[in-house]
Design a protein around this motif. Structure first.
Motif, mmCIF file in Angstrom:
data_model
loop_
_atom_site.group_PDB
_atom_site.id
_atom_site.type_symbol
_atom_site.label_atom_id
_atom_site.label_comp_id
_atom_site.label_asym_id
_atom_site.label_seq_id
_atom_site.Cartn_x
_atom_site.Cartn_y
_atom_site.Cartn_z
ATOM 1 N N VAL A 21 0.871 -1.091 0.019
ATOM 2 C CA VAL A 21 0.069 -0.004 0.032
ATOM 3 C C VAL A 21 0.794 1.326 0.009
ATOM 4 N N CYS A 22 1.974 1.041 0.584
ATOM 5 C CA CYS A 22 2.966 2.568 0.818
ATOM 6 C C CYS A 22 3.550 2.558 -0.570
ATOM 7 N N GLN A 23 3.945 1.492 -1.340
ATOM 8 C CA GLN A 23 4.477 1.754 -2.263
ATOM 9 C C GLN A 23 3.701 2.116 -3.586
ATOM 10 N N VAL A 24 2.305 1.778 -3.609
ATOM 11 C CA VAL A 24 1.218 2.148 -4.414
ATOM 12 C C VAL A 24 1.013 3.488 -4.495
ATOM 13 N N ARG A 25 1.056 4.157 -3.048
ATOM 14 C CA ARG A 25 0.756 5.368 -2.676
ATOM 15 C C ARG A 25 1.694 6.446 -2.818
ATOM 16 N N ASP A 26 2.935 6.004 -2.420
ATOM 17 C CA ASP A 26 4.120 6.719 -2.705
ATOM 18 C C ASP A 26 4.561 6.889 -4.226
ATOM 19 N N ALA A 27 4.165 6.024 -4.988
ATOM 20 C CA ALA A 27 4.384 6.088 -6.504
ATOM 21 C C ALA A 27 3.577 6.800 -7.115
ATOM 22 N N GLY A 28 2.295 7.554 -6.279
ATOM 23 C CA GLY A 28 1.263 8.606 -7.364
ATOM 24 C C GLY A 28 0.329 7.737 -7.772
ATOM 25 N N ILE A 29 0.379 6.282 -7.565
ATOM 26 C CA ILE A 29 -0.517 5.476 -8.466
ATOM 27 C C ILE A 29 -2.217 5.528 -7.775
ATOM 28 N N LEU A 30 -2.217 5.748 -6.676
ATOM 29 C CA LEU A 30 -3.636 5.852 -5.976
ATOM 30 C C LEU A 30 -4.076 7.254 -6.560
ATOM 31 N N ASP A 31 -3.407 8.376 -6.575
ATOM 32 C CA ASP A 31 -3.792 9.627 -6.919
ATOM 33 C C ASP A 31 -4.253 9.571 -8.424
ATOM 34 N N ALA A 32 -3.415 8.880 -9.214
ATOM 35 C CA ALA A 32 -3.501 8.761 -10.652
ATOM 36 C C ALA A 32 -5.022 8.085 -10.742
ATOM 37 N N ILE A 33 -5.128 7.016 -10.105
ATOM 38 C CA ILE A 33 -6.203 6.187 -10.478
ATOM 39 C C ILE A 33 -7.722 6.881 -10.150
ATOM 40 N N ARG A 34 -7.575 7.649 -9.029
ATOM 41 C CA ARG A 34 -8.792 8.258 -8.505
ATOM 42 C C ARG A 34 -9.074 9.501 -9.443
ATOM 43 N N ARG A 35 -8.132 10.070 -9.992
ATOM 44 C CA ARG A 35 -8.365 10.940 -11.140
ATOM 45 C C ARG A 35 -8.983 10.544 -12.490
ATOM 46 N N GLU A 36 -8.731 9.434 -12.869
ATOM 47 C CA GLU A 36 -9.266 8.743 -13.990
ATOM 48 C C GLU A 36 -10.631 8.956 -14.312
ATOM 49 N N HIS A 74 0.161 3.955 -15.458
ATOM 50 C CA HIS A 74 0.545 3.572 -14.016
ATOM 51 C C HIS A 74 -0.080 2.182 -13.528
ATOM 52 N N MET A 75 -0.661 1.714 -14.430
ATOM 53 C CA MET A 75 -1.230 0.088 -14.159
ATOM 54 C C MET A 75 0.005 -0.938 -14.236
ATOM 55 N N LYS A 76 0.764 -0.645 -15.202
ATOM 56 C CA LYS A 76 2.259 -1.361 -15.334
ATOM 57 C C LYS A 76 3.032 -1.447 -14.191
ATOM 58 N N LYS A 77 3.146 -0.161 -13.683
ATOM 59 C CA LYS A 77 3.951 0.202 -12.239
ATOM 60 C C LYS A 77 3.137 -0.834 -11.255
ATOM 61 N N LEU A 78 1.789 -0.675 -11.053
ATOM 62 C CA LEU A 78 0.964 -1.321 -10.132
ATOM 63 C C LEU A 78 1.303 -2.705 -10.087
ATOM 64 N N ALA A 79 1.364 -3.220 -11.468
ATOM 65 C CA ALA A 79 1.568 -4.848 -11.675
ATOM 66 C C ALA A 79 3.014 -5.225 -11.084
ATOM 67 N N GLU A 80 3.863 -4.567 -11.283
ATOM 68 C CA GLU A 80 5.339 -4.968 -10.943
ATOM 69 C C GLU A 80 5.408 -4.740 -9.273
ATOM 70 N N ILE A 81 4.471 -3.719 -8.588
ATOM 71 C CA ILE A 81 4.422 -3.754 -7.344
ATOM 72 C C ILE A 81 3.730 -4.878 -6.676
ATOM 73 N N LYS A 82 2.619 -5.285 -7.274
ATOM 74 C CA LYS A 82 1.926 -6.384 -7.143
ATOM 75 C C LYS A 82 2.594 -7.701 -7.083
ATOM 76 N N GLU A 83 3.259 -7.829 -8.047
ATOM 77 C CA GLU A 83 4.278 -8.991 -8.381
ATOM 78 C C GLU A 83 5.222 -9.251 -7.125
ATOM 79 N N ARG A 84 5.787 -8.153 -6.707
ATOM 80 C CA ARG A 84 6.784 -8.415 -5.445
ATOM 81 C C ARG A 84 6.192 -8.503 -4.293
ATOM 82 N N CYS A 85 4.835 -8.166 -4.061
ATOM 83 C CA CYS A 85 4.223 -8.048 -2.722
ATOM 84 C C CYS A 85 3.186 -9.019 -2.451
ATOM 85 N N MET A 86 2.297 -9.545 -3.523
ATOM 86 C CA MET A 86 1.317 -10.275 -3.450
ATOM 87 C C MET A 86 1.378 -11.783 -3.769
ATOM 88 N N ALA A 87 0.847 -12.661 -2.960
ATOM 89 C CA ALA A 87 0.870 -14.047 -3.434
ATOM 90 C C ALA A 87 -0.415 -14.580 -3.912
#
Length: 96
Positions: A21-36, A74-87
């Motif tokens: 969650v911190c990585q997604v927020r700090d990368a600006g992904i949450l804000d970008a999605i919410r502005r879509e 930004h969804m590509k970056k989210l996928a990279e973070i998800k790959e590292r963090c989610m099972a």
């Protein structure tokens, strides 16, 4: 046209839930999605009983808006973070 509600249940790799969650927020992904266009809600919720469970609640004006969302850079970056963090990821779609 019906609104789309997505419930995405994530199981994080041990100790990675908050980091995700911190990585997604700090990368600006949450804000970008919410502005879509068409994004009505995009929020993460922590489980009180399991430190590795995370729920994402997404609400979109239409299914088409959500499909366009999935193609954003930004969804590509989210996928990279998800790959590292989610099972595991489980998705439920509800049309309203």
């Amino acid at each position: 046209m019906a609104q789309l509600l997505l419930l995405v249940a994530y199981t994080a790799k041990p100790g990675m839930r908050e980091s995700f969650v911190c990585q997604v927020r700090d990368a600006g992904i949450l804000d970008a999605i919410r502005r879509e266009n068409g994004c009505l809600q995009y929020d993460y919720f922590y489980s009180e009983e399991d430190e590795n469970l995370l729920l994402l609640v997404e609400k979109w004006e239409t299914e088409e808006c959500q499909k366009v969302h999935m193609e954003q850079p930004h969804m590509k970056k989210l996928a990279e973070i998800k790959e590292r963090c989610m099972a595991e990821t489980r998705l439920e779609k509800v049309f309203m």
